[in-house]
Design an enzyme around this catalytic site. Structure first.
Site, short mmCIF file in Angstrom:
data_model
loop_
_atom_site.label_atom_id
_atom_site.label_comp_id
_atom_site.label_asym_id
_atom_site.label_seq_id
_atom_site.Cartn_x
_atom_site.Cartn_y
_atom_site.Cartn_z
CD GLN A 97 -2.77 1.10 2.50
OE1 GLN A 97 -2.33 1.46 3.58
NE2 GLN A 97 -4.01 0.65 2.35
N GLY A 98 0.73 2.08 -1.01
CA GLY A 98 1.47 3.33 -1.10
C GLY A 98 0.58 4.51 -0.77
CD GLU A 147 -2.00 10.30 19.95
OE1 GLU A 147 -1.32 10.11 20.98
OE2 GLU A 147 -1.95 9.55 18.96
CD GLU A 178 -11.41 -1.98 6.29
OE1 GLU A 178 -10.30 -1.78 5.79
OE2 GLU A 178 -11.94 -1.24 7.12
CB SER A 232 1.63 6.62 5.20
OG SER A 232 0.45 6.20 5.84
CB SER A 249 3.32 -3.49 5.44
OG SER A 249 3.09 -2.70 6.59
#
Length: 384
Positions: free
Chosen positions: A118-119, A369, A236, A121, A153
């Site tokens: 996954q690209g 957060e 999901e 972040s 990852s």
């Protein structure tokens, strides 16, 4: 569902890998994960949540819950190199891709032929994903991609990547983003593994130096990548943390077992005889039960929902905080023995590695957060 659970448990007992999953050797890890995915495909269990018309199992939400519970109970990893293809890229292709894209990529994911990463972040766009700046400029029938992604990852073993890039500037930050299928063997891609404090290197930085990606690799519409990326939510359906909470429950029971055998802080009695440790172990067992109840409530809620609501952030937050508490408890129960691998039920457990890895629970998948902000804003209705 009793018969289904027994079917799942029996199949996993007969077919699950018996050798430990390699982690130090990337090539060996890739082959191990793809071989296990092929085994599931051949057994008819690949793509448990995928519609059957796309080669999946087409299981109900309750059946998915049972699968994840039994999978974790068998001691299998909840996330391996096939995770992104099965749970993110594949479902997104099902919902948004062209028939040509689907017919090529979906069978290869299910059959254990390709690994996806996954690209999303970037160093300046983690929790605030819409601030991404990796750009893709149109040049004929290709986009030319330049920029950087991080915390990717399994990028070092991936064949393809779900890549979010900025194709248009101006407007709101959620506009002008495009979802691309990126071939990881393309010239100009530089993958650099990141070694984390638990000694592993499954995360990577990925650099793009004028990487050419065909326009035909756009999924959905150009500049509509944010909507495309969000489409995976419908697949999901609240089962994301099922395997993790079952594994956490197993770990707590293992710690109670260990506390009966190892020497406690006073150097004389078993650790479980220590009042403070016994109280913390009992609390952990109770909290695991609460986590399981939250999981079941979320699944029941999603049975009638169009898509999962913000309540899922409560489960994510509670799990992340509890995982860190249990990891710290493990180190306090084991004392100096926690610094080395400990035999448990004919296998070695790297408790110190687990402790170090636990800190990532409150970062990966959205920081704690951010989860608190979502809960306050969308669940409790607090002012921003």
């Amino acid at each position: 569902m009793v018969d289904f659970r027994e079917e799942v448990r029996t199949w996993l007992n007969e077919h699950a890998p018996t050798e430990p999953r390699p982690r130090a050797d990337a090539a060996a890890m890739r082959e191990f994960d793809l071989a296990w995915q092929r085994e599931q495909w051949e057994g008819g269990w690949a793509g448990i949540a995928w519609p059957d018309e796309y080669g999946g199992r087409g299981s109900s939400l309750v059946q998915q819950l049972i699968w994840h519970e039994e999978y974790a109970r068998a001691g299998l990893p909840s996330m391996d190199a096939c995770f992104v293809g099965l749970n993110h890229a594949g479902p997104t292709l099902i919902a948004q891709a062209t028939e040509e894209q689907k017919s090529f990529h979906l069978p290869r994911i299910l059959r254990g032929q390709d690994i996806w990463c996954q690209g999303f972040s970037e160093p300046g766009a983690g929790s605030d994903l819409a601030s991404l700046s990796t750009k893709a400029e149109l040049d004929g029938d290709h986009f030319v991609v330049t920029g950087q992604k991080i915390w990717t990852s399994f990028a070092m073993v991936a064949d393809y990547q779900e890549l979010l890039v900025r194709t248009t500037r101006g407007g709101t930050k959620h506009e002008g983003i495009t979802w691309l299928i990126c071939d990881m063997s393309s010239p100009g891609i530089d993958v650099r593994p990141i070694r984390t404090m638990d000694g592993q290197a499954e995360f990577c930085e990925v650099f793009y130096d004028e990487v050419r990606v065909p326009v035909s690799n756009v999924v959905g519409e150009r500049d509509a990548g944010w909507r495309v990326a969000m489409s995976t939510l419908s697949f999901e359906r609240g089962t994301a943390f099922t395997a993790s909470q079952v594994q956490l429950a197993r770990l707590v029971e293992q710690l109670i077992e260990i506390a009966r055998d190892c020497t406690g802080p006073d150097g004389r009695r078993p650790a479980i005889a220590d009042e403070e440790l016994a109280c913390r172990l009992a609390t952990a067992r109770a909290e695991v039960s609460a986590l399981r109840a939250m999981t079941y409530a979320g699944v029941c809620r999603n049975l009638t929902a169009v898509q999962p609501g913000p309540e899922g952030s409560m489960l994510k937050l509670y799990y992340a905080d509890m995982a860190k508490r249990v990891a710290r408890l493990a180190m306090d129960v084991l004392g100096a023995d926690g610094l080395r691998s400990t035999p448990l039920r004919e296998r070695l457990v790297d408790w110190s590695g687990y402790y170090l890895h636990s800190f990532g629970a409150s970062i990966g998948g959205g920081t704690s957060e951010i989860q608190r902000n979502i809960i306050g804003d969308r669940v409790l209705g607090l002012p921003r």
